[in-house]
Design a protein around this motif. Structure first.
Motif, PDB file in Angstrom:
ATOM      1  N   ALA A   6     -93.915  -5.643  52.501  1.00 13.47           N
ATOM      2  CA  ALA A   6     -94.289  -4.482  53.310  1.00 13.47           C
ATOM      3  C   ALA A   6     -93.626  -3.204  52.794  1.00 13.47           C
ATOM      4  CB  ALA A   6     -93.892  -4.718  54.774  1.00 13.47           C
ATOM      5  N   ASP A   7     -92.357  -3.321  52.391  1.00 15.78           N
ATOM      6  CA  ASP A   7     -91.607  -2.142  51.958  1.00 15.78           C
ATOM      7  C   ASP A   7     -91.996  -1.674  50.560  1.00 15.78           C
ATOM      8  OD1 ASP A   7     -90.283  -2.218  54.351  1.00 15.78           O
ATOM      9  OD2 ASP A   7     -88.418  -3.063  53.537  1.00 15.78           O
ATOM     10  N   MET A   8     -92.302  -2.612  49.662  1.00 13.73           N
ATOM     11  CA  MET A   8     -92.507  -2.254  48.262  1.00 13.73           C
ATOM     12  C   MET A   8     -93.964  -2.316  47.820  1.00 13.73           C
ATOM     13  SD  MET A   8     -89.139  -3.784  46.355  1.00 13.73           S
ATOM     14  CE  MET A   8     -89.411  -2.608  45.013  1.00 13.73           C
ATOM     15  N   GLY A   9     -94.821  -2.921  48.638  1.00 16.34           N
ATOM     16  CA  GLY A   9     -96.224  -3.015  48.254  1.00 16.34           C
ATOM     17  C   GLY A   9     -96.456  -3.915  47.056  1.00 16.34           C
ATOM     18  N   LEU A  10     -95.579  -4.916  46.882  1.00 21.09           N
ATOM     19  CA  LEU A  10     -95.670  -5.858  45.769  1.00 21.09           C
ATOM     20  C   LEU A  10     -95.634  -7.289  46.301  1.00 21.09           C
ATOM     21  CD1 LEU A  10     -93.081  -4.223  43.318  1.00 21.09           C
ATOM     22  CD2 LEU A  10     -95.566  -4.320  42.959  1.00 21.09           C
ATOM     23  N   PRO A  11     -96.326  -8.230  45.642  1.00 17.34           N
ATOM     24  CA  PRO A  11     -96.212  -9.628  46.054  1.00 17.34           C
ATOM     25  C   PRO A  11     -94.799 -10.134  45.826  1.00 17.34           C
ATOM     26  CG  PRO A  11     -97.380  -9.448  43.964  1.00 17.34           C
ATOM     27  CD  PRO A  11     -97.221  -8.047  44.479  1.00 17.34           C
ATOM     28  N   ALA A  12     -94.305 -10.918  46.775  1.00 14.77           N
ATOM     29  CA  ALA A  12     -92.945 -11.438  46.689  1.00 14.77           C
ATOM     30  C   ALA A  12     -92.935 -12.917  47.036  1.00 14.77           C
ATOM     31  CB  ALA A  12     -92.014 -10.668  47.624  1.00 14.77           C
ATOM     32  N   THR A  13     -92.156 -13.697  46.280  1.00 13.70           N
ATOM     33  CA  THR A  13     -92.057 -15.135  46.534  1.00 13.70           C
ATOM     34  C   THR A  13     -90.765 -15.663  45.949  1.00 13.70           C
ATOM     35  OG1 THR A  13     -93.198 -17.269  46.317  1.00 13.70           O
ATOM     36  CG2 THR A  13     -93.231 -15.825  44.405  1.00 13.70           C
ATOM     37  N   ASP A  14     -90.373 -16.843  46.367  1.00 15.54           N
ATOM     38  CA  ASP A  14     -89.365 -17.632  45.664  1.00 15.54           C
ATOM     39  C   ASP A  14     -90.169 -18.640  44.851  1.00 15.54           C
ATOM     40  OD1 ASP A  14     -87.623 -19.668  44.835  1.00 15.54           O
ATOM     41  OD2 ASP A  14     -86.276 -19.336  46.532  1.00 15.54           O
ATOM     42  N   PRO A  15     -90.314 -18.434  43.531  1.00 15.28           N
ATOM     43  CA  PRO A  15     -91.231 -19.274  42.750  1.00 15.28           C
ATOM     44  C   PRO A  15     -90.813 -20.733  42.657  1.00 15.28           C
ATOM     45  CG  PRO A  15     -89.957 -17.827  41.318  1.00 15.28           C
ATOM     46  CD  PRO A  15     -89.681 -17.396  42.719  1.00 15.28           C
TER      47      PRO A  15
END
Length: 333
Positions: free
Chosen positions: A309-318
């Motif tokens: 939400a803050d960065m507009g980038l997909p985020a995950t623990d791969p």
């Protein structure tokens, strides 16, 4: 060639992170990990069977791998007692430390007497060129971190595995001792003479098919005063088309630097991207990889959602949740 399977030597590692070489081998090449050897005051545990040298030999282990990456990469006298016994027991030795096995006269003498081999993987075996900055065909992705040992290698390996599963063209490019011990090939970047570091990464990631991705193993951090040089060489020599930001949110300070704090992901984004655009003006930050191993699943999911939400980038623990989001981002480029 280093003979497998391995007995992973954890020595007197003060914590789990200090045994990151062994952890990487156990996680990515479990078939090569027969067991672990821990000294009395070892604080790391891979969850493998604790074995004596004799038990490991009977279980089929052929090489004792030093699975500890300590500060300065040194072999202590206490370790050496075990290493000598291992040679006498019929093991080869393999190490990725700066303190080379071949530079220890007593180990060399025992190896010669027993007919065993000493493998130092942190030794450059190629006359690398000086970087020329010329644009190469193919695509490249690099993970850059807010700190050392935050999961940059795991990110690249998880993405490479996912891309191969999808039938995409990709290659994991090892740049450190753990990656080299896992894959059997690569550049020991932090052992390359400084003027040739960027050139070694150009050599490691040559021209390739237009739709082929090199997943370059990240090293160090631009914000870590001890190890920022290797990161800079990767950014300029790798000429990445895509950057993945890597972070471990539960640390109280930077690894080995109690008076330094990790930068924010936003600061890493802006700094790394500006430097990457020097060598590749088209470079983009495409995702965030978070090491959530010390967080509950609920907290991890909430933290990743906040980053998105803050960065507009997909985020995950791969490693925990899969690298699909990050691979999707590359596929869309």
């Amino acid at each position: 060639m280093i003979e497998t399977p391995y007995l992973l030597f954890l020595g007197d590692a003060p914590d789990q992170l200090a045994a990151k070489v062994a952890v990487g081998i156990k996680d990515w090449r479990p078939e090569n990990a027969v067991g672990q050897y821990r000294m009395d005051d070892c604080k790391a545990d891979l969850g493998l069977t604790d074995m004596t040298l004799t038990e490991a030999k009977e279980a089929g282990a052929k090489t004792l791998v030093i699975g500890v990456a300590n500060r300065g990469g040194v072999i202590s006298q206490e370790w050496k007692k075990v290493l000598v016994m291992a040679l006498e027991e019929g093991f080869d030795l393999a190490s990725g430390l700066h303190n080379l096995l071949r530079d220890e006269p007593d180990l060399v003498a025992v190896a010669e007497a027993t007919g065993q081999k000493l493998h130092d993987v942190r030794v450059p075996e190629v006359d690398y060129p000086i970087a020329n900055g010329k644009k190469r065909k193919g695509k490249r992705c690099l993970a850059v971190g807010t700190d050392c040992s935050v999961g940059k290698m795991y990110t690249a390996m998880a993405m490479d595995a996912e891309m191969r599963k999808r039938g995409m063209k990709s290659t994991f490019r090892a740049t450190g001792q753990t990656g080299i011990l896992i894959t059997g090939d690569g550049v020991p970047l932090d052992a390359v003479i400084a003027d040739f570091m960027a050139g070694s990464i150009e050599w490691l990631t040559p021209d390739n098919d237009d739709d082929h991705w090199d997943l370059i193993e990240g090293q160090g951090s631009l914000f870590h005063v001890s190890y920022s040089g290797v990161t800079m060489a990767l950014i300029h020599g790798g000429q990445p088309d895509a950057l993945i930001l890597s972070h471990e949110p539960t640390r109280e300070h930077m690894r080995g630097l109690p008076t330094y704090q990790q930068p924010s992901l936003e600061t890493l984004h802006d700094t790394a991207l500006a430097l990457a655009k020097v060598a590749n003006p088209d470079c983009q930050v495409v995702g965030v990889s978070v090491n959530t191993q010390h967080m509950s699943e609920e907290d991890a999911i909430a933290y990743l959602a906040t980053i998105e939400a803050d960065m507009g980038l997909p985020a995950t623990d791969p490693f925990r949740f899969g690298s699909g989001k990050l691979v999707d981002a590359l596929a869309a480029m």
